[in-house]
Write a protein that holds these residues in place. Structure first.
Motif, PDB file in Angstrom:
ATOM      1  N   ASN A  13      56.706  99.647  49.877  1.00  0.00           N
ATOM      2  CA  ASN A  13      55.300  99.528  49.501  1.00  0.00           C
ATOM      3  C   ASN A  13      55.085  98.382  48.530  1.00  0.00           C
ATOM      4  OD1 ASN A  13      54.673 101.667  51.147  1.00  0.00           O
ATOM      5  ND2 ASN A  13      54.519 103.159  49.500  1.00  0.00           N
ATOM      6  N   ALA A  14      56.007  98.196  47.583  1.00  0.00           N
ATOM      7  CA  ALA A  14      55.901  97.087  46.636  1.00  0.00           C
ATOM      8  C   ALA A  14      56.005  95.750  47.363  1.00  0.00           C
ATOM      9  CB  ALA A  14      56.991  97.202  45.576  1.00  0.00           C
ATOM     10  N   LEU A  15      56.870  95.672  48.346  1.00  0.00           N
ATOM     11  CA  LEU A  15      57.002  94.440  49.122  1.00  0.00           C
ATOM     12  C   LEU A  15      55.720  94.150  49.891  1.00  0.00           C
ATOM     13  CD1 LEU A  15      58.672  92.088  50.190  1.00  0.00           C
ATOM     14  CD2 LEU A  15      59.569  93.621  51.948  1.00  0.00           C
ATOM     15  N   LEU A  16      55.136  95.168  50.495  1.00  0.00           N
ATOM     16  CA  LEU A  16      53.876  94.980  51.199  1.00  0.00           C
ATOM     17  C   LEU A  16      52.791  94.457  50.259  1.00  0.00           C
ATOM     18  CD1 LEU A  16      53.772  98.148  53.489  1.00  0.00           C
ATOM     19  CD2 LEU A  16      54.047  95.778  54.213  1.00  0.00           C
ATOM     20  N   CYS A  17      52.733  95.024  49.053  1.00  0.00           N
ATOM     21  CA  CYS A  17      51.747  94.561  48.058  1.00  0.00           C
ATOM     22  C   CYS A  17      52.022  93.118  47.664  1.00  0.00           C
ATOM     23  CB  CYS A  17      51.782  95.456  46.820  1.00  0.00           C
ATOM     24  SG  CYS A  17      51.044  97.073  47.089  1.00  0.00           S
ATOM     25  N   GLY A  20      50.713  90.638  50.005  1.00  0.00           N
ATOM     26  CA  GLY A  20      49.267  90.534  50.113  1.00  0.00           C
ATOM     27  C   GLY A  20      48.579  91.638  50.884  1.00  0.00           C
ATOM     28  N   ALA A  21      49.285  92.720  51.181  1.00  0.00           N
ATOM     29  CA  ALA A  21      48.660  93.831  51.894  1.00  0.00           C
ATOM     30  C   ALA A  21      47.666  94.533  50.974  1.00  0.00           C
ATOM     31  CB  ALA A  21      49.718  94.831  52.357  1.00  0.00           C
ATOM     32  N   SER A  22      46.582  94.993  51.557  1.00  0.00           N
ATOM     33  CA  SER A  22      45.599  95.731  50.771  1.00  0.00           C
ATOM     34  C   SER A  22      46.127  97.142  50.506  1.00  0.00           C
ATOM     35  CB  SER A  22      44.270  95.817  51.529  1.00  0.00           C
ATOM     36  OG  SER A  22      44.404  96.650  52.666  1.00  0.00           O
ATOM     37  N   ARG A  23      45.501  97.813  49.552  1.00  0.00           N
ATOM     38  CA  ARG A  23      45.908  99.192  49.245  1.00  0.00           C
ATOM     39  C   ARG A  23      45.755 100.072  50.488  1.00  0.00           C
ATOM     40  NH1 ARG A  23      46.977 102.906  45.467  1.00  0.00           N
ATOM     41  NH2 ARG A  23      45.920 104.919  45.547  1.00  0.00           N
ATOM     42  N   ARG A  24      44.695  99.845  51.229  1.00  0.00           N
ATOM     43  CA  ARG A  24      44.460 100.632  52.446  1.00  0.00           C
ATOM     44  C   ARG A  24      45.590 100.432  53.451  1.00  0.00           C
ATOM     45  NH1 ARG A  24      38.782 100.719  55.780  1.00  0.00           N
ATOM     46  NH2 ARG A  24      39.347 102.432  57.128  1.00  0.00           N
ATOM     47  N   GLN A  25      46.069  99.200  53.609  1.00  0.00           N
ATOM     48  CA  GLN A  25      47.165  98.925  54.535  1.00  0.00           C
ATOM     49  C   GLN A  25      48.456  99.595  54.066  1.00  0.00           C
ATOM     50  OE1 GLN A  25      46.725  94.654  54.325  1.00  0.00           O
ATOM     51  NE2 GLN A  25      46.173  94.570  56.492  1.00  0.00           N
ATOM     52  N   VAL A  26      48.705  99.540  52.767  1.00  0.00           N
ATOM     53  CA  VAL A  26      49.930 100.148  52.223  1.00  0.00           C
ATOM     54  C   VAL A  26      49.896 101.659  52.401  1.00  0.00           C
ATOM     55  CG1 VAL A  26      51.272 100.532  50.121  1.00  0.00           C
ATOM     56  CG2 VAL A  26      50.329  98.268  50.599  1.00  0.00           C
ATOM     57  N   VAL A  27      48.765 102.274  52.045  1.00  0.00           N
ATOM     58  CA  VAL A  27      48.642 103.724  52.158  1.00  0.00           C
ATOM     59  C   VAL A  27      48.647 104.157  53.626  1.00  0.00           C
ATOM     60  CG1 VAL A  27      47.101 105.681  51.702  1.00  0.00           C
ATOM     61  CG2 VAL A  27      47.472 103.956  49.944  1.00  0.00           C
TER      62      VAL A  27
END
Length: 52
Positions: A13-17, A20-27
């Motif tokens: 999840n930290a890598l996705l953030c 540049g992934a949005s919170r919605r994409q991570v969740v």
């Protein structure tokens, strides 16, 4: 059977953030992954049972 630990999921999840992934994409990534596995597992199990 591979199990994803909480620490590994946190790193992903930290890598996705960081990428540049949005919170919605991570969740949303975890339920999407679960849905794919839940859809594929019965098929694989059925084929294994029929062919094995």
């Amino acid at each position: 059977m591979a199990q994803v630990t909480i620490a590994q999921r946190t790193r992903e999840n930290a890598l996705l953030c960081a990428l540049g992934a949005s919170r919605r994409q991570v969740v949303g990534s975890t339920p999407a992954e679960v849905a794919v596995v839940a859809a594929a597992a019965p098929t694989v199990g059925l084929l294994g049972g029929l062919l094995g």
